[in-house]
Design a protein around this motif. Structure first.
Motif, PDB file in Angstrom:
ATOM      1  N   LYS B  47       0.829  -1.220   0.000  1.00  0.00           N
ATOM      2  CA  LYS B  47       0.000   0.000   0.000  1.00  0.00           C
ATOM      3  C   LYS B  47       0.866   1.274   0.000  1.00  0.00           C
ATOM      4  O   LYS B  47       0.660   2.182  -0.816  1.00  0.00           O
ATOM      5  CB  LYS B  47      -0.920   0.010   1.237  1.00  0.00           C
ATOM      6  CG  LYS B  47      -1.802  -1.220   1.362  1.00  0.00           C
ATOM      7  CD  LYS B  47      -2.756  -1.108   2.530  1.00  0.00           C
ATOM      8  CE  LYS B  47      -2.063  -1.053   3.884  1.00  0.00           C
ATOM      9  NZ  LYS B  47      -1.350  -2.304   4.246  1.00  0.00           N
ATOM     10  N   SER B  48       1.830   1.319   0.933  1.00  0.00           N
ATOM     11  CA  SER B  48       2.675   2.522   1.004  1.00  0.00           C
ATOM     12  C   SER B  48       3.503   2.673  -0.260  1.00  0.00           C
ATOM     13  O   SER B  48       3.680   3.787  -0.782  1.00  0.00           O
ATOM     14  CB  SER B  48       3.594   2.461   2.223  1.00  0.00           C
ATOM     15  OG  SER B  48       2.832   2.509   3.408  1.00  0.00           O
ATOM     16  N   THR B  49       3.974   1.565  -0.776  1.00  0.00           N
ATOM     17  CA  THR B  49       4.749   1.609  -2.015  1.00  0.00           C
ATOM     18  C   THR B  49       3.913   2.210  -3.139  1.00  0.00           C
ATOM     19  O   THR B  49       4.359   3.106  -3.857  1.00  0.00           O
ATOM     20  CB  THR B  49       5.197   0.184  -2.404  1.00  0.00           C
ATOM     21  OG1 THR B  49       5.869  -0.397  -1.293  1.00  0.00           O
ATOM     22  CG2 THR B  49       6.099   0.201  -3.607  1.00  0.00           C
ATOM     23  N   PHE B  92       1.578  11.710   6.210  1.00  0.00           N
ATOM     24  CA  PHE B  92       2.313  10.466   6.421  1.00  0.00           C
ATOM     25  C   PHE B  92       1.744   9.649   7.570  1.00  0.00           C
ATOM     26  O   PHE B  92       1.130  10.177   8.490  1.00  0.00           O
ATOM     27  CB  PHE B  92       3.788  10.768   6.679  1.00  0.00           C
ATOM     28  CG  PHE B  92       4.431  11.482   5.549  1.00  0.00           C
ATOM     29  CD1 PHE B  92       4.838  10.790   4.427  1.00  0.00           C
ATOM     30  CD2 PHE B  92       4.601  12.860   5.579  1.00  0.00           C
ATOM     31  CE1 PHE B  92       5.426  11.450   3.366  1.00  0.00           C
ATOM     32  CE2 PHE B  92       5.187  13.524   4.527  1.00  0.00           C
ATOM     33  CZ  PHE B  92       5.600  12.824   3.413  1.00  0.00           C
ATOM     34  N   GLN B  93       2.027   8.356   7.483  1.00  0.00           N
ATOM     35  CA  GLN B  93       1.576   7.412   8.497  1.00  0.00           C
ATOM     36  C   GLN B  93       2.003   7.855   9.899  1.00  0.00           C
ATOM     37  O   GLN B  93       1.254   7.771  10.850  1.00  0.00           O
ATOM     38  CB  GLN B  93       2.191   6.040   8.173  1.00  0.00           C
ATOM     39  CG  GLN B  93       1.550   4.888   8.888  1.00  0.00           C
ATOM     40  CD  GLN B  93       1.904   3.550   8.212  1.00  0.00           C
ATOM     41  OE1 GLN B  93       2.634   3.502   7.225  1.00  0.00           O
ATOM     42  NE2 GLN B  93       1.361   2.479   8.726  1.00  0.00           N
ATOM     43  N   THR B  94       3.253   8.334  10.003  1.00  0.00           N
ATOM     44  CA  THR B  94       3.769   8.712  11.331  1.00  0.00           C
ATOM     45  C   THR B  94       3.883  10.233  11.483  1.00  0.00           C
ATOM     46  O   THR B  94       4.818  10.724  12.092  1.00  0.00           O
ATOM     47  CB  THR B  94       5.137   8.069  11.562  1.00  0.00           C
ATOM     48  OG1 THR B  94       5.932   8.303  10.386  1.00  0.00           O
ATOM     49  CG2 THR B  94       5.016   6.575  11.779  1.00  0.00           C
ATOM     50  N   ALA B 168      -2.969  10.291   1.866  1.00  0.00           N
ATOM     51  CA  ALA B 168      -2.878  10.116   3.308  1.00  0.00           C
ATOM     52  C   ALA B 168      -2.612   8.656   3.628  1.00  0.00           C
ATOM     53  O   ALA B 168      -3.361   7.772   3.210  1.00  0.00           O
ATOM     54  CB  ALA B 168      -4.160  10.588   3.976  1.00  0.00           C
ATOM     55  N   ASP B 169      -1.497   8.398   4.346  1.00  0.00           N
ATOM     56  CA  ASP B 169      -1.132   7.022   4.707  1.00  0.00           C
ATOM     57  C   ASP B 169      -1.576   6.769   6.138  1.00  0.00           C
ATOM     58  O   ASP B 169      -1.041   7.363   7.062  1.00  0.00           O
ATOM     59  CB  ASP B 169       0.386   6.846   4.557  1.00  0.00           C
ATOM     60  CG  ASP B 169       0.775   5.377   4.459  1.00  0.00           C
ATOM     61  OD1 ASP B 169      -0.074   4.512   4.748  1.00  0.00           O
ATOM     62  OD2 ASP B 169       1.936   5.105   4.093  1.00  0.00           O
ATOM     63  N   GLU B 170      -2.570   5.914   6.301  1.00  0.00           N
ATOM     64  CA  GLU B 170      -3.105   5.592   7.634  1.00  0.00           C
ATOM     65  C   GLU B 170      -3.396   6.837   8.466  1.00  0.00           C
ATOM     66  O   GLU B 170      -2.873   6.981   9.551  1.00  0.00           O
ATOM     67  CB  GLU B 170      -2.093   4.726   8.413  1.00  0.00           C
ATOM     68  CG  GLU B 170      -1.666   3.477   7.682  1.00  0.00           C
ATOM     69  CD  GLU B 170      -2.583   2.296   7.916  1.00  0.00           C
ATOM     70  OE1 GLU B 170      -3.708   2.517   8.417  1.00  0.00           O
ATOM     71  OE2 GLU B 170      -2.183   1.169   7.595  1.00  0.00           O
TER      72      GLU B 170
HETATM   73 MG   LIG Z   1       2.469   1.276   4.885  1.00  0.00          MG
END
Ligand SMILES: [Mg+2]
Ligand SMILES: Nc1ncnc2c1ncn2[C@@H]1O[C@H](COP(=O)(O)OP(=O)(O)OP(=O)(O)O)[C@@H](O)[C@H]1O
Lengths: 423, 229
Positions: B47-49, B92-94, B168-170
């Protein structure tokens, strides 16, 4: 935009206060050493030159034996005395006053004492031009005889002035007669007209004591002084001159006159060199700059260590902030932006080190100058020229930036995704 | 031609000299303007890729990726930087906020790189923070904010240069359902009110619920595509 980059860089520095300070300390130790050494070196140079200038003035030069001054001084071939035609020297265009000192060792007999005996022996005899005593005070110091006596005046022939020790040993007072023997059974009976004051009682002012030592008759206590021309009555033509002082006509170029005098006198067989203020100050400059270069080399090593410290800190910083770099790139930062931010960061650390180092260095140099000055009895200048300060600050910023160049370049080349994924 | 197109895109990662990790194994993905797309799938499914490739910070090993019909491969570094700066906003996720900067400065950051003047920048950052309900936290550092607040700052930052595409990642991964709800509401409004294209990588069924379409990945392949009502 640059202003914002400065802000970003400054934030990052203050965020890691402890490490930034340690890095800055590494830099300012080096800068302190450089500034202090340069400033002391310049101060020393300036002080010595001032002292010499005070002695020479703008219009005077000295004739010394050829090869006894300058780099070839220690070749061992140099003579200590030279021949001189003082009358001819005085006639060279541009020469206003010339005074010379000759020296011989001669047989001397003191005045007859009450019991009919007299002291005799070999003593140094110095011939002094009358002009030497009243025209070149900066070289000789203020000459003075003890009360009741006098120095030479123009036209004096059969007279002598005695050093304090000589007077004591010969048992001579002002008004006594002494006998001096020269070459070929030539003899003169001279009247003692004065006895020197010991040098430490009110001769030269303290400041040029160092330089004029040895040239001041007041300090050779065991010598007999006679007028310069009297020497030729005893020993013939002057081939035993120690030093000659020449003052040029007002407005004449002292260096040109000195060259002319040197050339003319050499052509007449005088093995002399004419030394002007600029020769002396050049020689001092060479000496002090050699010393300075050596010291700067040492300081340079300190700087190098500081630079490596900055580089190390920046590498750590790049590593730690890999993710931040990724974020900045993902939100639109160019490689050049990242490079600039990191260069500013390392440059700022260098600059802060530079400011602290400059202040400490100048302080150190002021303290050192006070000590050195006190040791030599002179007032030593503290050189804090704005250009030195500016160059140092610009230099320390560049040092920091230069040390940060490689880490910053590495940071700017990080691929965005790799940086983003970095934990 | 869609806004974003992937044709038979693969992504391989080399580990050492011999091991190859196949993160994407031939994807066809087309995203239209104004859509809200949810990308779902188990951890490690790519997914992130995929999101990085769609966001132009990464390129596929093989296959084609294009934005508005232009091959990403054919773009110069300069054009890519401009694209990332103006067209695309990342969450980002974080979070990935700059710890040294205040909330407002974090939002200003993308505008700094576009050379926008201080005054205009500050105003816009404040407006965006107001939009995400954080006007009173403008001068707080990230470590003085809660997780949900940080995520909202990250969204405000993604919107700084008014991008067409929001990735948007997570975005709700670390949040409770209430603050997660606020974030999702916000993302939805970006599409419905401002016409932006929103792509959300998520495990969260609530997040998938606001999407107009869900793409499900498994092991580097699209296994399901659902158009929501
Ligand atoms: Mg990911
Ligand atoms: N830089 C890399 N080098 C090697 N392998 C990588 C790299 N980045 C990702 N991978 C691998 O690619 C696969 C897909 O990774 P990706 O981050 O896209 O997964 P994801 O679906 O986002 O997972 P998650 O839901 O846990 O975030 C994983 O197996 C991962 O190990």
């Amino acid at each position: 935009m640059l202003k914002d980059f400065f802000m970003l860089a400054a934030r990052s520095i203050t965020h890691r206060k402890m490490r930034s300070w340690l890095t800055v300390i590494g830099v300012f130790i080096g800068i302190t050493a450089v500034v202090a050494l340069i400033s002391i070196g310049l101060g020393l140079d300036q002080t010595i030159k001032q002292q010499v200038a005070g002695v020479f003035g703008v219009d005077t030069f000295v004739l010394v034996p050829k090869g006894s001054f300058g780099p070839q001084r220690h070749t061992g071939t140099s003579a200590e005395e030279y021949a001189l035609d003082l009358q001819y020297l005085k006639s060279i265009p541009g020469v206003k006053v010339a005074a010379a000192v000759r020296q011989r060792t001669g047989f001397v007999q003191g005045p007859t004492k009450a019991d009919g005996t007299s002291t005799q022996g070999f003593l140094p005899v110095m011939g002094l031009s009358t002009e030497l005593m009243n025209e070149f005070e900066s070289f000789t110091g203020k000459l003075a005889v003890q009360p009741g006596g006098r120095l030479f005046v123009a036209g004096d022939v059969d007279v002598a002035v005695l050093g304090t020790d000589t007077a004591k040993r010969l048992g001579a007072k002002v008004g006594d007669s002494i006998l001096v023997a020269g070459d070929d059974k030539k003899e003169l009976t001279l009247t003692v007209v004065g006895i020197m004051k010991p040098s430490d009682e009110g001769t030269s002012s303290k400041t040029n004591r160092g330089f004029s030592a040895g040239m001041s008759p007041g300090q050779n206590k065991d010598t007999i002084y006679v007028p310069y021309d009297t020497m030729s009555l005893l020993w013939g033509k002057a081939n035993d001159v120690l030093v000659t002082l020449v003052r040029t006509q007002p407005g004449a170029d002292v260096n040109k006159v000195a060259d002319l005098v040197e050339k003319d006198l050499r052509a007449r067989g005088s093995e002399i060199s004419a030394i002007t203020y600029s020769d002396v100050s050049d020689a001092i400059g060479t000496m002090t700059s050699t010393v300075s270069a050596f010291l700067a080399g040492i300081a340079g090593i300190a700087l190098l260590v500081g630079g490596v410290g900055v580089m190390n800190t920046m590498f750590t910083s790049v590593l730690e902030r890999t993710k931040e770099i990724g974020v900045m790139k993902a939100v639109g930062a160019k490689n050049s932006h990242i490079l600039t931010i990191f260069l500013i960061e390392s440059g700022l650390m260098g600059l802060v080190g530079g400011v602290v180092g400059t202040l400490l260095g100048l302080g150190l140099s002021a303290v050192a100058s006070t000590f050195i000055g006190r040791f030599f009895g002179v007032h030593m200048a503290v050189v804090a020229s704005p250009s030195l300060i500016l160059i140092t600050l610009a230099g320390s910023f560049s040092l920091g930036a230069f040390a940060g160049l490689w880490p910053a370049w590495r940071a700017s080349r990080l691929p965005v995704v790799d940086a983003l994924r970095y934990e | 031609m869609s806004l974003l197109d992937l044709k038979d895109a693969t992504k391989d990662y080399k580990l050492g000299k011999t091991v190859i990790v196949r993160a994407l194994r031939g994807l066809d993905v087309h995203i239209e303007k104004g859509e809200i797309v949810a990308i779902m799938g188990p951890s490690g499914s790519g997914k992130s890729t995929l999101m990085h490739i769609l966001g132009c910070v990464d390129t596929p090993t093989a296959g084609e990726a294009s934005i508005e019909g232009t091959q990403i491969k054919s773009l110069s570094e300069r054009q890519l930087v401009a694209l990332r700066g103006r067209k695309i906003g990342f969450v980002f996720q974080t979070f990935n906020l700059m710890q040294t900067l205040s909330a407002q400065q974090n939002v200003e950051l993308p505008m700094i790189f576009q050379g926008i003047k201080k005054k205009e920048r500050a105003q816009r950052a404040l407006d965006l923070l107001t939009k995400v309900g954080l006007e009173r936290r403008a001068h707080h550092r990230p470590n003085e904010l809660s997780g949900g607040e940080r995520q909202r700052v990250a969204i405000a930052r993604a919107l700084a240069n008014d991008p067409d595409i929001l990735l948007a990642d997570e975005p709700t991964g670390n949040l409770d359902s209430e603050s997660g709800g606020t974030i999702l509401e916000l993302l939805k409004r970006m599409s419905t009110e401002y016409g932006k294209t929103v792509i959300i990588v998520t495990h969260d069924p609530d997040a998938a619920a606001i999407a107009t379409r869900t793409i499900r990945l498994h092991d580097g392949r699209v296994v399901e595509e659902v158009r929501n009502a």
